[in-house]
Design a protein around this motif. Structure first.
Motif, PDB file in Angstrom:
ATOM      1  N   SER A  45      72.276   7.286 -17.833  1.00  0.00           N
ATOM      2  CA  SER A  45      71.569   5.996 -18.181  1.00  0.00           C
ATOM      3  C   SER A  45      71.729   5.682 -19.755  1.00  0.00           C
ATOM      4  O   SER A  45      72.333   6.458 -20.540  1.00  0.00           O
ATOM      5  N   ALA A  46      71.597   4.492 -19.889  1.00  0.00           N
ATOM      6  CA  ALA A  46      71.547   3.887 -21.153  1.00  0.00           C
ATOM      7  C   ALA A  46      70.536   2.950 -21.575  1.00  0.00           C
ATOM      8  O   ALA A  46      70.219   2.081 -20.722  1.00  0.00           O
ATOM      9  N   HIS A  47      70.182   2.546 -22.636  1.00  0.00           N
ATOM     10  CA  HIS A  47      69.518   1.630 -23.144  1.00  0.00           C
ATOM     11  C   HIS A  47      70.200   0.667 -24.023  1.00  0.00           C
ATOM     12  O   HIS A  47      71.077   1.131 -25.052  1.00  0.00           O
ATOM     13  N   GLN A  48      70.439  -0.661 -23.500  1.00  0.00           N
ATOM     14  CA  GLN A  48      71.359  -1.500 -24.360  1.00  0.00           C
ATOM     15  C   GLN A  48      71.060  -2.931 -24.792  1.00  0.00           C
ATOM     16  O   GLN A  48      69.922  -3.386 -23.874  1.00  0.00           O
ATOM     17  N   SER A  49      71.125  -3.418 -25.768  1.00  0.00           N
ATOM     18  CA  SER A  49      70.827  -4.879 -26.372  1.00  0.00           C
ATOM     19  C   SER A  49      71.932  -5.304 -26.816  1.00  0.00           C
ATOM     20  O   SER A  49      72.832  -4.876 -27.189  1.00  0.00           O
ATOM     21  N   VAL A  50      72.046  -6.773 -26.205  1.00  0.00           N
ATOM     22  CA  VAL A  50      73.278  -7.663 -26.694  1.00  0.00           C
ATOM     23  C   VAL A  50      72.839  -8.773 -27.388  1.00  0.00           C
ATOM     24  O   VAL A  50      71.538  -9.607 -27.231  1.00  0.00           O
ATOM     25  N   GLY A  51      73.355  -9.284 -28.199  1.00  0.00           N
ATOM     26  CA  GLY A  51      73.262 -10.393 -29.355  1.00  0.00           C
ATOM     27  C   GLY A  51      74.265 -11.134 -29.785  1.00  0.00           C
ATOM     28  O   GLY A  51      75.381 -10.819 -29.236  1.00  0.00           O
ATOM     29  N   ALA A  52      74.194 -11.605 -30.836  1.00  0.00           N
ATOM     30  CA  ALA A  52      75.200 -12.737 -31.244  1.00  0.00           C
ATOM     31  C   ALA A  52      75.165 -13.105 -32.882  1.00  0.00           C
ATOM     32  O   ALA A  52      73.850 -12.985 -33.145  1.00  0.00           O
ATOM     33  N   ARG A  53      76.029 -12.831 -33.588  1.00  0.00           N
ATOM     34  CA  ARG A  53      76.085 -13.619 -34.965  1.00  0.00           C
ATOM     35  C   ARG A  53      77.322 -13.658 -35.603  1.00  0.00           C
ATOM     36  O   ARG A  53      78.542 -13.528 -34.844  1.00  0.00           O
ATOM     37  N   GLY A  54      77.483 -14.332 -36.720  1.00  0.00           N
ATOM     38  CA  GLY A  54      78.625 -14.573 -37.443  1.00  0.00           C
ATOM     39  C   GLY A  54      79.350 -13.592 -37.867  1.00  0.00           C
ATOM     40  O   GLY A  54      78.841 -12.448 -38.520  1.00  0.00           O
ATOM     41  N   ALA A  55      80.854 -13.593 -37.980  1.00  0.00           N
ATOM     42  CA  ALA A  55      81.405 -12.558 -38.584  1.00  0.00           C
ATOM     43  C   ALA A  55      81.515 -12.342 -40.260  1.00  0.00           C
ATOM     44  O   ALA A  55      81.528 -13.438 -40.702  1.00  0.00           O
ATOM     45  N   THR A  56      81.431 -11.200 -40.843  1.00  0.00           N
ATOM     46  CA  THR A  56      81.430 -11.161 -42.062  1.00  0.00           C
ATOM     47  C   THR A  56      83.194 -11.261 -42.306  1.00  0.00           C
ATOM     48  O   THR A  56      83.794 -11.239 -41.622  1.00  0.00           O
ATOM     49  N   ALA A  57      83.390 -11.371 -43.743  1.00  0.00           N
ATOM     50  CA  ALA A  57      84.837 -11.438 -44.118  1.00  0.00           C
ATOM     51  C   ALA A  57      85.479 -10.213 -43.831  1.00  0.00           C
ATOM     52  O   ALA A  57      86.697 -10.473 -43.330  1.00  0.00           O
ATOM     53  N   GLU A  58      84.993  -9.059 -43.964  1.00  0.00           N
ATOM     54  CA  GLU A  58      85.660  -7.906 -43.576  1.00  0.00           C
ATOM     55  C   GLU A  58      85.820  -7.616 -42.194  1.00  0.00           C
ATOM     56  O   GLU A  58      86.855  -7.475 -41.618  1.00  0.00           O
ATOM     57  N   GLU A  59      84.799  -8.118 -41.161  1.00  0.00           N
ATOM     58  CA  GLU A  59      84.955  -8.092 -39.767  1.00  0.00           C
ATOM     59  C   GLU A  59      85.924  -9.205 -39.377  1.00  0.00           C
ATOM     60  O   GLU A  59      86.783  -8.812 -38.305  1.00  0.00           O
ATOM     61  N   ALA A  60      85.852 -10.064 -39.941  1.00  0.00           N
ATOM     62  CA  ALA A  60      86.971 -11.486 -39.424  1.00  0.00           C
ATOM     63  C   ALA A  60      88.382 -10.933 -39.680  1.00  0.00           C
ATOM     64  O   ALA A  60      89.216 -10.966 -39.020  1.00  0.00           O
ATOM     65  N   ALA A  61      88.477 -10.170 -40.992  1.00  0.00           N
ATOM     66  CA  ALA A  61      89.952  -9.648 -41.093  1.00  0.00           C
ATOM     67  C   ALA A  61      90.360  -8.710 -40.140  1.00  0.00           C
ATOM     68  O   ALA A  61      91.553  -8.797 -39.677  1.00  0.00           O
ATOM     69  N   ARG A  62      89.453  -7.678 -39.954  1.00  0.00           N
ATOM     70  CA  ARG A  62      89.956  -6.957 -39.097  1.00  0.00           C
ATOM     71  C   ARG A  62      90.104  -7.248 -37.559  1.00  0.00           C
ATOM     72  O   ARG A  62      90.979  -6.646 -36.759  1.00  0.00           O
ATOM     73  N   LEU A  63      89.197  -8.503 -36.977  1.00  0.00           N
ATOM     74  CA  LEU A  63      89.243  -8.892 -35.886  1.00  0.00           C
ATOM     75  C   LEU A  63      89.959 -10.131 -35.754  1.00  0.00           C
ATOM     76  O   LEU A  63      90.268 -10.770 -34.668  1.00  0.00           O
TER      77      LEU A  63
END
Length: 253
Positions: free
Chosen positions: A190-208
């Motif tokens: 089993s698992a406990h899971q939560s889903v959300g959303a936000r804007g990408a940081t500069a580092e995250e944006a570069a990687r993705l």
């Protein structure tokens, strides 16, 4: 000069001008069906709006509206100096206890992985609470960038109790973490899971390969084995332009 997709010439468009369905919507539906069937593949060019409107006997605004609707759905992209291209279909993942690698593999998305980090660190308060280990105790942290068709789709960060299983770099880059857990005798329950959303940081944006501030889906998950032991805590980021979660909601009797 970039040529149009060979598959585009093979499409037999059937537009019914007497139908109450708008012509732009009929065109969009048939282009989408061509992408779904593989007649149009990622990277294929659609050419310009003028050529397509002349070929189909449609006004340029009608063609533009059809293309815009598919751009909004993430099936097409307009690139300066390149034109309108087919892109990879957004990955839709059922919200259940399965790994991203397994879901992508089952969907024929040819997942690959780049391992960014694999080391033992002291557990911070949040990680310690999720894994039920002492704060400051040793945990293993993994950071991986997951790709489909050579393009990044998710940035994954996972924490595991130290010594839970051998974490070989080669295997981490060629298979999924849950497959590795199962191969060592861990039964995920089993698992406990939560889903959300936000804007990408500069580092995250570069990687993705996104722009800073682009929409990212977030997921936090703590997975447990059949004895109730927490075996994994993950904090994942997904490109909203290429990824979605599917929910099935049931009415309580």
């Amino acid at each position: 000069m970039t040529s149009t997709a060979p598959g585009l010439a093979a499409i037999r468009f059937a537009l019914d001008r007497t139908s109450p369905v708008p012509l732009y919507h009929q065109l969009a539906q048939q282009l989408e069906a061509a992408v779904e069937s593989g007649l149009l593949t990622p990277g294929d060019q659609l050419g310009n709006e003028i050529d397509l409107s002349v070929r189909l006997g449609l006004s340029r605004p009608t063609v533009r509206q059809a293309i815009r609707s598919l751009v909004d759905k993430g099936l097409l992209v307009r690139r300066r100096g390149v034109g309108t291209q087919v892109v990879h279909r957004q990955v839709r993942r059922p919200l259940e206890l399965s790994s991203l690698y397994d879901d992508l593999d089952a969907a024929g998305q040819r997942p690959t992985t780049r391992l960014l980090r694999n080391e033992t660190v002291p557990a911070g308060a949040g990680v310690a609470a999720a894994l039920a280990v002492p704060e400051g105790g040793e945990v293993t942290v993994l950071e991986r960038l997951r790709f489909t068709h050579g393009r990044p789709v998710a940035l994954l960060c996972n924490y595991l109790p130290a010594g839970l299983l051998p974490l070989d770099t080669g295997r981490l880059e060629t298979t999924g973490l849950y497959r590795m857990l199962r191969s060592t005798g861990v039964t995920l329950h089993s698992a406990h899971q939560s889903v959300g959303a936000r804007g990408a940081t500069a580092e995250e944006a570069a990687r993705l390969e996104e722009t800073t501030g682009a929409a990212l889906l977030t997921m936090r998950r703590t997975a447990y084995d059949d004895t109730g032991r927490a075996v994994e805590y993950g904090t994942h980021l997904y490109r909203a332009s290429r990824y979605a979660f599917d929910f099935q909601l049931l009415v309580r009797p």
